[in-house]
Design a protein around this motif. Structure first.
Motif, PDB file in Angstrom:
ATOM      1  N   TYR A  30       0.829  -1.195   0.000  1.00 19.54           N
ATOM      2  CA  TYR A  30       0.000   0.000   0.000  1.00 19.54           C
ATOM      3  C   TYR A  30       0.869   1.252   0.000  1.00 19.54           C
ATOM      4  O   TYR A  30       0.604   2.213  -0.730  1.00 19.54           O
ATOM      5  CB  TYR A  30      -0.903  -0.021   1.233  1.00 19.54           C
ATOM      6  N   ALA A  31       1.913   1.244   0.810  1.00 15.56           N
ATOM      7  CA  ALA A  31       2.804   2.405   0.905  1.00 15.56           C
ATOM      8  C   ALA A  31       3.546   2.666  -0.401  1.00 15.56           C
ATOM      9  O   ALA A  31       3.841   3.817  -0.733  1.00 15.56           O
ATOM     10  CB  ALA A  31       3.797   2.192   2.039  1.00 15.56           C
ATOM     11  N   ALA A  32       3.846   1.595  -1.133  1.00 11.86           N
ATOM     12  CA  ALA A  32       4.613   1.731  -2.373  1.00 11.86           C
ATOM     13  C   ALA A  32       3.737   2.092  -3.573  1.00 11.86           C
ATOM     14  O   ALA A  32       4.252   2.513  -4.610  1.00 11.86           O
ATOM     15  CB  ALA A  32       5.353   0.429  -2.662  1.00 11.86           C
ATOM     16  N   ARG A  33       2.435   1.936  -3.416  1.00 11.61           N
ATOM     17  CA  ARG A  33       1.526   2.158  -4.531  1.00 11.61           C
ATOM     18  C   ARG A  33       1.339   3.640  -4.827  1.00 11.61           C
ATOM     19  O   ARG A  33       1.232   4.461  -3.914  1.00 11.61           O
ATOM     20  CB  ARG A  33       0.163   1.529  -4.199  1.00 11.61           C
ATOM     21  N   LYS A  34       1.295   3.989  -6.101  1.00 12.89           N
ATOM     22  CA  LYS A  34       1.072   5.367  -6.497  1.00 12.89           C
ATOM     23  C   LYS A  34      -0.401   5.721  -6.353  1.00 12.89           C
ATOM     24  O   LYS A  34      -1.272   4.856  -6.401  1.00 12.89           O
ATOM     25  CB  LYS A  34       1.515   5.583  -7.955  1.00 12.89           C
ATOM     26  N   VAL A  35      -0.679   6.992  -6.169  1.00 11.86           N
ATOM     27  CA  VAL A  35      -2.056   7.467  -6.067  1.00 11.86           C
ATOM     28  C   VAL A  35      -2.780   7.167  -7.371  1.00 11.86           C
ATOM     29  O   VAL A  35      -2.295   7.502  -8.461  1.00 11.86           O
ATOM     30  CB  VAL A  35      -2.096   8.980  -5.771  1.00 11.86           C
ATOM     31  N   GLY A  39      -3.935   5.491   7.335  1.00 13.02           N
ATOM     32  CA  GLY A  39      -3.069   4.661   6.501  1.00 13.02           C
ATOM     33  C   GLY A  39      -1.603   4.876   6.824  1.00 13.02           C
ATOM     34  O   GLY A  39      -1.201   4.880   7.985  1.00 13.02           O
ATOM     35  N   THR A  40      -0.803   5.088   5.795  1.00 11.76           N
ATOM     36  CA  THR A  40       0.632   5.282   6.004  1.00 11.76           C
ATOM     37  C   THR A  40       1.028   6.751   6.153  1.00 11.76           C
ATOM     38  O   THR A  40       2.199   7.097   6.035  1.00 11.76           O
ATOM     39  CB  THR A  40       1.431   4.640   4.858  1.00 11.76           C
ATOM     40  N   GLY A  41       0.052   7.612   6.422  1.00 14.61           N
ATOM     41  CA  GLY A  41       0.350   8.965   6.874  1.00 14.61           C
ATOM     42  C   GLY A  41       0.622  10.022   5.826  1.00 14.61           C
ATOM     43  O   GLY A  41       0.876  11.176   6.178  1.00 14.61           O
ATOM     44  N   MET A  95       0.778  -0.069   9.239  1.00 20.14           N
ATOM     45  CA  MET A  95       0.572   1.213   8.558  1.00 20.14           C
ATOM     46  C   MET A  95       1.148   2.351   9.404  1.00 20.14           C
ATOM     47  O   MET A  95       1.842   3.239   8.884  1.00 20.14           O
ATOM     48  CB  MET A  95      -0.923   1.450   8.324  1.00 20.14           C
ATOM     49  N   ILE A  96       0.873   2.317  10.695  1.00 23.56           N
ATOM     50  CA  ILE A  96       1.341   3.379  11.582  1.00 23.56           C
ATOM     51  C   ILE A  96       2.865   3.378  11.686  1.00 23.56           C
ATOM     52  O   ILE A  96       3.498   4.439  11.757  1.00 23.56           O
ATOM     53  CB  ILE A  96       0.691   3.237  12.973  1.00 23.56           C
ATOM     54  N   ALA A  97       3.477   2.211  11.674  1.00 24.44           N
ATOM     55  CA  ALA A  97       4.941   2.138  11.719  1.00 24.44           C
ATOM     56  C   ALA A  97       5.552   2.829  10.500  1.00 24.44           C
ATOM     57  O   ALA A  97       6.550   3.549  10.611  1.00 24.44           O
ATOM     58  CB  ALA A  97       5.391   0.683  11.790  1.00 24.44           C
ATOM     59  N   ILE A  98       4.952   2.618   9.347  1.00 27.27           N
ATOM     60  CA  ILE A  98       5.436   3.270   8.121  1.00 27.27           C
ATOM     61  C   ILE A  98       5.207   4.781   8.201  1.00 27.27           C
ATOM     62  O   ILE A  98       6.065   5.579   7.819  1.00 27.27           O
ATOM     63  CB  ILE A  98       4.740   2.676   6.882  1.00 27.27           C
ATOM     64  N   ALA A  99       4.033   5.163   8.700  1.00 23.74           N
ATOM     65  CA  ALA A  99       3.722   6.586   8.843  1.00 23.74           C
ATOM     66  C   ALA A  99       4.722   7.278   9.762  1.00 23.74           C
ATOM     67  O   ALA A  99       5.176   8.395   9.493  1.00 23.74           O
ATOM     68  CB  ALA A  99       2.299   6.751   9.388  1.00 23.74           C
ATOM     69  N   GLU A 100       5.097   6.601  10.841  1.00 27.70           N
ATOM     70  CA  GLU A 100       6.054   7.187  11.782  1.00 27.70           C
ATOM     71  C   GLU A 100       7.422   7.349  11.144  1.00 27.70           C
ATOM     72  O   GLU A 100       8.120   8.352  11.395  1.00 27.70           O
ATOM     73  CB  GLU A 100       6.137   6.314  13.033  1.00 27.70           C
ATOM     74  N   GLN A 101       7.822   6.412  10.309  1.00 28.82           N
ATOM     75  CA  GLN A 101       9.087   6.550   9.585  1.00 28.82           C
ATOM     76  C   GLN A 101       9.057   7.791   8.693  1.00 28.82           C
ATOM     77  O   GLN A 101      10.027   8.555   8.630  1.00 28.82           O
ATOM     78  CB  GLN A 101       9.358   5.298   8.751  1.00 28.82           C
ATOM     79  N   LYS A 102       7.943   8.008   8.016  1.00 23.18           N
ATOM     80  CA  LYS A 102       7.799   9.195   7.172  1.00 23.18           C
ATOM     81  C   LYS A 102       7.851  10.464   8.013  1.00 23.18           C
ATOM     82  O   LYS A 102       8.488  11.456   7.623  1.00 23.18           O
ATOM     83  CB  LYS A 102       6.466   9.141   6.413  1.00 23.18           C
ATOM     84  N   ARG A 160       1.221  13.375  15.499  1.00 22.34           N
ATOM     85  CA  ARG A 160       1.451  12.182  16.301  1.00 22.34           C
ATOM     86  C   ARG A 160       0.627  11.044  15.721  1.00 22.34           C
ATOM     87  O   ARG A 160      -0.591  11.162  15.584  1.00 22.34           O
ATOM     88  CB  ARG A 160       1.077  12.422  17.768  1.00 22.34           C
ATOM     89  N   PHE A 161       1.280   9.961  15.368  1.00 22.75           N
ATOM     90  CA  PHE A 161       0.588   8.800  14.810  1.00 22.75           C
ATOM     91  C   PHE A 161       0.289   7.791  15.909  1.00 22.75           C
ATOM     92  O   PHE A 161       1.151   7.495  16.750  1.00 22.75           O
ATOM     93  CB  PHE A 161       1.444   8.139  13.720  1.00 22.75           C
ATOM     94  N   VAL A 162      -0.935   7.264  15.899  1.00 21.94           N
ATOM     95  CA  VAL A 162      -1.336   6.285  16.901  1.00 21.94           C
ATOM     96  C   VAL A 162      -2.011   5.096  16.225  1.00 21.94           C
ATOM     97  O   VAL A 162      -2.791   5.264  15.285  1.00 21.94           O
ATOM     98  CB  VAL A 162      -2.285   6.884  17.962  1.00 21.94           C
TER      99      VAL A 162
END
Length: 220
Positions: A28-33, A62-64, A86-93, A103-105
């Motif tokens: 999902y994170a790698a997919r283009k809009v 999602g991924t933020g 998803m949140i882990a990826i969002a936090e990396q971003k 803040r991502f939760v």
């Protein structure tokens, strides 16, 4: 910093869907809009409704990506999703961008922002058609918003699409390739939101996305 909140009252749909989104998070994170024009229109329209002093809650972030694009236009944002992956990826971003006001939760809808509201604005993009109990979800959202505050959403109205999509979705669900999806049309969604105690301010579609309904409502 990422906060993990575990729900002790998750229903079958939520726990199953959380596992589904955990599994597909990386792809999902790698997919283009899919529709960049509609996405940019959504961002621009939403930014126009936000204020520099607003405290915002996004549900189903999602991924933020969207949260991080909107964050510069508000005072603070709590962005939540049921998927810990998803949140882990969002936090990396977030860390990569240095966004200090986000803040991502990892939390279900019932828990997200429960101890931090009410908020000036609650956002839910591509979420309401994935919720099993829409009335309960809207009641929860209503409770998260201060009087006079806004709820902004964009949801896929699968009932507006070719009926042949429905058995395809069901087949994919049976093999774990799709989450729960609510089949509804635009008037049904709009009526449900207004029926939850909101006042309609705007309802529209964006370029090339006739099946998605963008709604802005205000809590009286």
């Amino acid at each position: 910093m990422t906060t993990i909140i575990h729900s002790h009252g998750q229903d079958t749909h939520m726990s199953t869907d959380a596992a589904f989104w955990d599994k597909v998070a990386a792809k999902y994170a790698a997919r283009k809009v899919g529709n960049p024009t509609a996405y940019e229109e959504t961002l621009a329209e939403t930014i126009a409704h936000l204020g520099a002093n607003d405290r915002v809650l996004e549900l189903g972030c999602g991924t933020g990506t969207t949260a991080l694009k909107l964050a510069p236009h508000v005072k603070s944002m709590v962005a939540s999703d049921i998927s810990t992956e998803m949140i882990a990826i969002a936090e990396q971003k977030r860390q990569a961008e240095g966004a200090e006001n986000v803040r991502f939760v990892a939390a279900g809808l019932a828990e997200a922002g429960a101890d931090e509201g009410p908020f000036d604005t609650v956002l839910a993009f591509n979420l309401l058609h994935l919720v099993a109990d829409l009335d309960e979800a809207l009641a929860t959202i209503h409770a998260r918003i201060r009087p006079g505050g806004l709820f902004i959403s964009k949801s896929g109205c699968i009932g507006e699409m070719n009926v042949l999509f429905r058995p395809l979705i069901r087949a994919m669900q049976l093999i774990g390739r799709a989450p729960y999806v609510r089949i509804m049309k635009k008037p049904e969604l709009e009526a449900a939101i207004v029926g939850a105690g909101f006042v309609l301010e705007q309802s529209r579609c964006f370029t090339g996305a006739p099946e998605s309904l963008y709604i802005v409502v205000r809590r009286p």
